[in-house]
Scaffold this motif. Structure first.
Motif, PDB file in Angstrom:
ATOM      1  N   THR A   1       9.984  19.714 -14.864  1.00  0.00           N
ATOM      2  CA  THR A   1       9.107  20.761 -14.339  1.00  0.00           C
ATOM      3  C   THR A   1       7.655  20.569 -14.764  1.00  0.00           C
ATOM      4  O   THR A   1       6.755  21.154 -14.161  1.00  0.00           O
ATOM      5  N   GLU A   2       7.411  19.752 -15.783  1.00  0.00           N
ATOM      6  CA  GLU A   2       6.054  19.506 -16.274  1.00  0.00           C
ATOM      7  C   GLU A   2       5.532  18.138 -15.863  1.00  0.00           C
ATOM      8  O   GLU A   2       4.405  17.774 -16.207  1.00  0.00           O
ATOM      9  N   LYS A   3       6.301  17.395 -15.101  1.00  0.00           N
ATOM     10  CA  LYS A   3       5.914  16.030 -14.734  1.00  0.00           C
ATOM     11  C   LYS A   3       4.703  16.038 -13.799  1.00  0.00           C
ATOM     12  O   LYS A   3       4.638  16.839 -12.859  1.00  0.00           O
ATOM     13  N   GLU A   4       3.756  15.140 -14.040  1.00  0.00           N
ATOM     14  CA  GLU A   4       2.554  15.084 -13.202  1.00  0.00           C
ATOM     15  C   GLU A   4       2.930  14.797 -11.750  1.00  0.00           C
ATOM     16  O   GLU A   4       3.726  13.901 -11.462  1.00  0.00           O
ATOM     17  N   GLY A   5       2.333  15.571 -10.851  1.00  0.00           N
ATOM     18  CA  GLY A   5       2.534  15.350  -9.427  1.00  0.00           C
ATOM     19  C   GLY A   5       3.838  15.894  -8.868  1.00  0.00           C
ATOM     20  O   GLY A   5       4.097  15.741  -7.665  1.00  0.00           O
ATOM     21  N   ILE A   6       4.654  16.512  -9.699  1.00  0.00           N
ATOM     22  CA  ILE A   6       5.962  16.980  -9.226  1.00  0.00           C
ATOM     23  C   ILE A   6       5.781  18.096  -8.187  1.00  0.00           C
ATOM     24  O   ILE A   6       4.866  18.910  -8.285  1.00  0.00           O
ATOM     25  N   ILE A   7       6.645  18.103  -7.195  1.00  0.00           N
ATOM     26  CA  ILE A   7       6.639  19.124  -6.147  1.00  0.00           C
ATOM     27  C   ILE A   7       7.732  20.137  -6.452  1.00  0.00           C
ATOM     28  O   ILE A   7       8.876  19.767  -6.723  1.00  0.00           O
TER      29      ILE A   7
ATOM     30  N   VAL B   1       0.886  -1.167   0.000  1.00  0.00           N
ATOM     31  CA  VAL B   1       0.000   0.000   0.000  1.00  0.00           C
ATOM     32  C   VAL B   1       0.922   1.213   0.000  1.00  0.00           C
ATOM     33  O   VAL B   1       1.641   1.450   0.971  1.00  0.00           O
ATOM     34  N   GLU B   2       0.888   1.989  -1.095  1.00  0.00           N
ATOM     35  CA  GLU B   2       1.946   2.942  -1.381  1.00  0.00           C
ATOM     36  C   GLU B   2       1.425   4.376  -1.463  1.00  0.00           C
ATOM     37  O   GLU B   2       0.863   4.783  -2.478  1.00  0.00           O
ATOM     38  N   PRO B   3       1.621   5.175  -0.429  1.00  0.00           N
ATOM     39  CA  PRO B   3       1.268   6.600  -0.506  1.00  0.00           C
ATOM     40  C   PRO B   3       2.299   7.349  -1.354  1.00  0.00           C
ATOM     41  O   PRO B   3       3.502   7.265  -1.096  1.00  0.00           O
ATOM     42  N   TRP B   4       1.801   8.073  -2.328  1.00  0.00           N
ATOM     43  CA  TRP B   4       2.693   8.768  -3.260  1.00  0.00           C
ATOM     44  C   TRP B   4       2.353  10.248  -3.352  1.00  0.00           C
ATOM     45  O   TRP B   4       1.192  10.641  -3.321  1.00  0.00           O
ATOM     46  N   LEU B   5       3.389  11.046  -3.533  1.00  0.00           N
ATOM     47  CA  LEU B   5       3.266  12.418  -4.019  1.00  0.00           C
ATOM     48  C   LEU B   5       4.012  12.458  -5.338  1.00  0.00           C
ATOM     49  O   LEU B   5       5.201  12.773  -5.399  1.00  0.00           O
ATOM     50  N   GLY B   6       3.316  12.071  -6.377  1.00  0.00           N
ATOM     51  CA  GLY B   6       3.923  11.901  -7.683  1.00  0.00           C
ATOM     52  C   GLY B   6       3.494  10.587  -8.288  1.00  0.00           C
ATOM     53  O   GLY B   6       2.821   9.775  -7.639  1.00  0.00           O
TER      54      GLY B   6
ATOM     55  N   GLU C   1       2.460   8.111 -20.799  1.00  0.00           N
ATOM     56  CA  GLU C   1       2.958   7.727 -22.125  1.00  0.00           C
ATOM     57  C   GLU C   1       3.247   8.956 -22.989  1.00  0.00           C
ATOM     58  O   GLU C   1       4.171   8.944 -23.798  1.00  0.00           O
ATOM     59  N   ASN C   2       2.464  10.011 -22.807  1.00  0.00           N
ATOM     60  CA  ASN C   2       2.632  11.215 -23.630  1.00  0.00           C
ATOM     61  C   ASN C   2       3.472  12.278 -22.943  1.00  0.00           C
ATOM     62  O   ASN C   2       3.360  13.469 -23.247  1.00  0.00           O
ATOM     63  N   THR C   3       4.343  11.869 -22.029  1.00  0.00           N
ATOM     64  CA  THR C   3       5.164  12.826 -21.291  1.00  0.00           C
ATOM     65  C   THR C   3       6.044  13.674 -22.206  1.00  0.00           C
ATOM     66  O   THR C   3       6.527  13.197 -23.240  1.00  0.00           O
ATOM     67  N   THR C   4       6.280  14.915 -21.780  1.00  0.00           N
ATOM     68  CA  THR C   4       7.280  15.753 -22.455  1.00  0.00           C
ATOM     69  C   THR C   4       8.687  15.423 -21.971  1.00  0.00           C
ATOM     70  O   THR C   4       9.660  15.887 -22.562  1.00  0.00           O
ATOM     71  N   GLN C   5       8.767  14.668 -20.872  1.00  0.00           N
ATOM     72  CA  GLN C   5      10.008  14.316 -20.185  1.00  0.00           C
ATOM     73  C   GLN C   5      10.671  15.506 -19.488  1.00  0.00           C
ATOM     74  O   GLN C   5      11.746  15.352 -18.910  1.00  0.00           O
ATOM     75  N   LYS C   6      10.017  16.661 -19.502  1.00  0.00           N
ATOM     76  CA  LYS C   6      10.542  17.808 -18.764  1.00  0.00           C
ATOM     77  C   LYS C   6      10.166  17.653 -17.292  1.00  0.00           C
ATOM     78  O   LYS C   6       8.987  17.516 -16.963  1.00  0.00           O
TER      79      LYS C   6
END
Length: 303
Positions: free
Chosen positions: A275-281, A258-263, A268-273
């Motif tokens: 700063t634009e990554k989903e969930g990034i802090i 059971v894995e609590p995540w922030l991120g 699949e359609n990532t820009t790989q940047k």
């Protein structure tokens, strides 16, 4: 397989004892002091050789194990570089807590171009283990990261049970569906499917994770219990500081993570940047970030 306790850091109180591996500051035991009931997976290397990896500065997989920041490309393994790290140091130990620290170094700057300190503190409070993550920005610019836990719980707990006797019961009714992973590359697709067997529970079964982890982005609940049909609630995990939740095991294996995540893993359609990554802090210069979750063992199982 029992732990070699001489290689571990340990603390205990009147009801619980925990052990933490030096490598990765990885929690590897939660047990009853009175009856020695063991609640964590024993990390059988022939199935899955981890207990509870600490995930930083990414969650899951990056596309091609790479990301970009300010035009440069960096390589990063799945779940980041803390989980197998030998440079983490115990910096504080009290009667009921352990605190570990990892500070940036030249090798890490090649993977992650930010100056930081990562700390994790394990604190026992009666029948609850609190796990606090802290990130300090030591750089002269904002830093970007994700953070999370990956604890694996023994399932079943008792010899007279089967895996299918267990379920995960959430505190609220849920309509969330699980986001599917691309099995070939570990990236998150935009496809979803139902995961709940009732309005607030997921029944465990050996084939539940044939398509990899269950990944939730929009749960209402911030608490989930591992419940046995015959022995009632075993434990619960409270994750108020975490917006994502992963649930996973190797298929047919006697544990559940059971894995609590922030991120989250790359889409699949990532820009790989980065700063634009989903969930990034994004943590500004000179600031400190904290996020905690807790594991509470039900008193019925503590003797």
């Amino acid at each position: 397989m029992r732990l070699n306790i001489r290689q571990m850091f340990q603390v205990s109180n009147e009801v619980l004892k925990i052990s933490v591996k030096p490598k990765g500051a990885e929690l590897c035991e939660i047990a009853s002091v009175k009856n020695d009931n063991q609640f964590m997976w024993h990390a059988d290397p022939d199935i899955w050789g981890s207990y509870a990896p600490n995930l930083f500065p990414i969650i899951g997989a990056l596309k091609n194990d790479q990301y970009t920041f300010e035009g440069k490309t960096y390589n990063m393994p799945k779940h980041g570089f803390v989980r197998h790290n030998d440079d983490i140091k115990l910096i504080d130990q009290s009667k009921n807590s352990l605190t570990f620290s990892l500070i940036y170094n030249e090798d890490l700057l090649k993977q992650f171009p930010f100056k930081f300190e990562f700390l994790i503190t394990y604190t026992l409070d009666n029948n609850t283990l609190n796990i606090k993550h802290t990130v300090k920005n030591l750089d002269n610019k904002a830093i970007y990261f994700s953070i999370g836990g990956h604890p694996a719980f023994k399932c079943p707990i008792y010899k007279d049970e089967n895996y299918t006797d267990y379920s995960l019961v959430f505190e609220h009714e849920e309509t969330a569906q699980t986001y599917l992973l691309n099995i070939d590359n570990g990236l998150v697709t935009n496809q979803t499917k139902p995961a709940f067997n009732t309005k607030n529970s997921i029944n465990l079964r050996p084939d539940l994770f044939n398509e990899d982890a269950l990944i939730f982005k929009d749960l209402q609940s911030r608490k989930v219990a591992l419940v046995s049909k015959t022995h009632g609630e075993i434990l619960n995990i409270t994750y108020k500081d975490f917006n994502y939740l992963g649930i996973w095991a190797k298929p047919n294996a006697p544990y559940v993570c059971v894995e609590p995540w922030l991120g989250i893993a790359d889409a699949e359609n990532t820009t790989q940047k980065l700063t634009e990554k989903e969930g990034i802090i994004k943590l500004p210069q000179d600031e400190t970030f904290n996020a905690s979750y807790s594991i509470q063992i039900h008193e019925h199982h503590l003797g």
